[in-house]
Design an enzyme around this catalytic site. Structure first.
Site, short mmCIF file in Angstrom:
data_model
loop_
_atom_site.label_atom_id
_atom_site.label_comp_id
_atom_site.label_asym_id
_atom_site.label_seq_id
_atom_site.Cartn_x
_atom_site.Cartn_y
_atom_site.Cartn_z
CB SER A 320 -1.03 -0.02 1.40
OG SER A 320 -1.61 -1.14 1.12
CG HIS A 388 -5.46 -1.48 4.25
ND1 HIS A 388 -6.06 -2.48 3.57
CD2 HIS A 388 -4.92 -0.74 3.27
CE1 HIS A 388 -5.82 -1.99 2.46
NE2 HIS A 388 -5.25 -1.29 1.91
#
Length: 453
Positions: A320, A388
């Protein structure tokens, strides 16, 4: 209005019968039977006034066929408005359909005097703006859902400067939360056999790592890659959100190898040998659905689907970006001290972070990133981290030069992060984060934080 939403609306309005849902075909037939009940307006009536009149009539309708016909006529009228008239109509919706004050006051007083279930129901009914019922009826028109999603996209561009539009935005978001409930969403795998119209939208909507045309897209859909999207029955050919996955051996530390062109013939073998699924891109597709959460369900369902398809997969992780890191560092540097010195050196090195001089900055920058992700200022957590960690992932590893593309260097000096989705710990991590802000993190990240002291 964006090109994407213009296409969305036009597609919903003109799609061939085979591409439209059975419900839209049924409602079109009902509307055809109600055409005689649509109010008529003289040629001298301005388009905006005609649209307002149709909206008022739609809210007053009680018949099924007449309501469907008026809804269809209203949505057609809205598509024909000029941009200025469309904005005026939005303001009309936002300010003209509030709850009736006397009824609301009476219901509130009755509830205060007697908080019985019956009075709770009456208060709830009295407090709901008639605007919500109007929007529900507009939604019954063929293509209505797409048009309302587009309507909110336009609102989001204006509401900060025009607070009067806030009630309309709030009502649309409230209704979309129900209409796009997880129970209505359909998970589909997207591959090279998916219709070209949908594949083209992947290229258009990709928001993390730009897709450089059809060949690049084909690489991302080969046998050692996966792409999944959520769809809704009212928007059958419009992905709401999609995730791209790489099937690899071990935890990926850099995104460029995942995007590069490699041997096609070996893709199936690489998929069979992979032990790790890397979620390297998640893109929301409909700006009008901003604030409606899909991604948490998407990742968890894709993890289960991948595990069922490829039992040998042991690790599920993201690779990410850290989009807020540079802005945070700028703020820290403004206060002086060690961060200011590091920022000055980073600015001097520029994009040459792979040089020996850039590598000398590595320990300090890695520590700073760990601090940013685990101890952010109140209300300013990195948006990707919040997503997340809120889904139950663990902050597993920070990767030096994980993204050497210009966007990666600009946002986070090339750093990327692995958020690990451990199926046994997802719910525990989620609860700890949402209840107390606890960031689940690995020993590697803890080591970076200790080195800071």
């Amino acid at each position: 209005m964006s090109e994407a939403t213009t296409t969305l609306e036009a597609g919903a309005a003109t799609a061939p019968p085979s591409a439209r849902s059975w419900f839209e075909r049924l409602w079109t037939s009902i509307a055809d039977h109600g055409r005689a009940f649509v109010p008529t307006f003289g040629a001298s009536v301005p388009p905006l006034e005609r649209a307002k009149g149709l909206a008022t009539s739609l809210l007053a309708e009680r018949g099924e066929a007449s309501g469907a016909a008026v809804a269809r006529e209203l949505m057609t009228a809205l598509r024909e408005l000029s941009p200025a008239d469309r904005e005026a109509f939005h303001l009309f919706l936002a300010t003209g359909f509030d709850p009736e004050p006397k009824r609301l006051r009476a219901a509130a007083e009755a509830y205060l005097a007697d908080p019985s279930p019956a009075n709770v129901s009456k208060l709830s009914a009295a407090s709901e703006p008639p605007r919500q019922e109007l929007l529900r009826r507009m939604n019954m028109s063929p293509g209505g859902t797409a048009a309302l999603v587009e309507l909110r996209e336009g609102l989001l561009k204006r509401v900060a400067k025009e607070p009067a539009l806030g009630p309309l935005d709030a009502d649309l978001k409230h209704l979309f939360t129900s209409w796009f409930n997880r129970g209505f969403l359909q998970l589909r795998r997207i591959d090279w056999q998916t219709p070209a119209a949908i594949l083209e939208k992947l290229i258009r909507y990709e928001a993390v790592h730009e897709i450089q045309g059809w060949e690049d897209l084909r690489r991302r859909l080969e046998a050692d890659r996966r792409c999944y999207g959520f769809f809704h029955p009212a928007l059958p050919n419009e992905p709401l959100i999609f995730v791209e996955v790489a099937l690899v051996a071990g935890l990926a530390a850099a995104v460029q190898p995942l995007l590069s062109r490699i041997d096609e013939d070996g893709a199936a073998a690489r998929a069979a040998e992979a032990d790790t699924a890397i979620f390297y891109s998640i893109s929301n597709c409909q700006e009008g659905l901003r604030g409606i959460s899909f991604g948490n369900f998407l990742i968890k369902q894709v993890v289960e689907d991948l595990k069922a398809e490829l039992p040998q997969l042991k690790t599920f992780s993201t690779l990410s970006p850290v989009p807020g890191l540079r802005r945070w560092l700028d703020g820290q540097a403004a206060e002086g001290g060690e961060m200011a010195e590091m920022k000055e050196e980073l600015d001097r090195v520029g994009t040459a972070l792979d040089t020996l001089h850039g590598d000398a900055l590595r320990p300090a920058l890695m520590r700073a990133c760990a601090l940013y992700l685990t101890e952010p200022p109140p209300g300013r957590m990195d948006p990707v981290a919040r997503f997340h960690l809120g889904n139950g992932a663990r902050l597993e590893r920070i990767n030096w030069l994980g993204n050497t593309a210009s966007k990666g260097i600009k946002e986070s000096y090339g750093l990327m992060v692995n958020y690990l989705y451990d199926r046994d710990d997802i719910e525990k991590n989620h609860e700890a984060f949402v209840r107390g802000g606890t960031v689940a993190r690995s020993s590697r990240v803890n080591a970076l934080l200790k080195a800071r002291a």
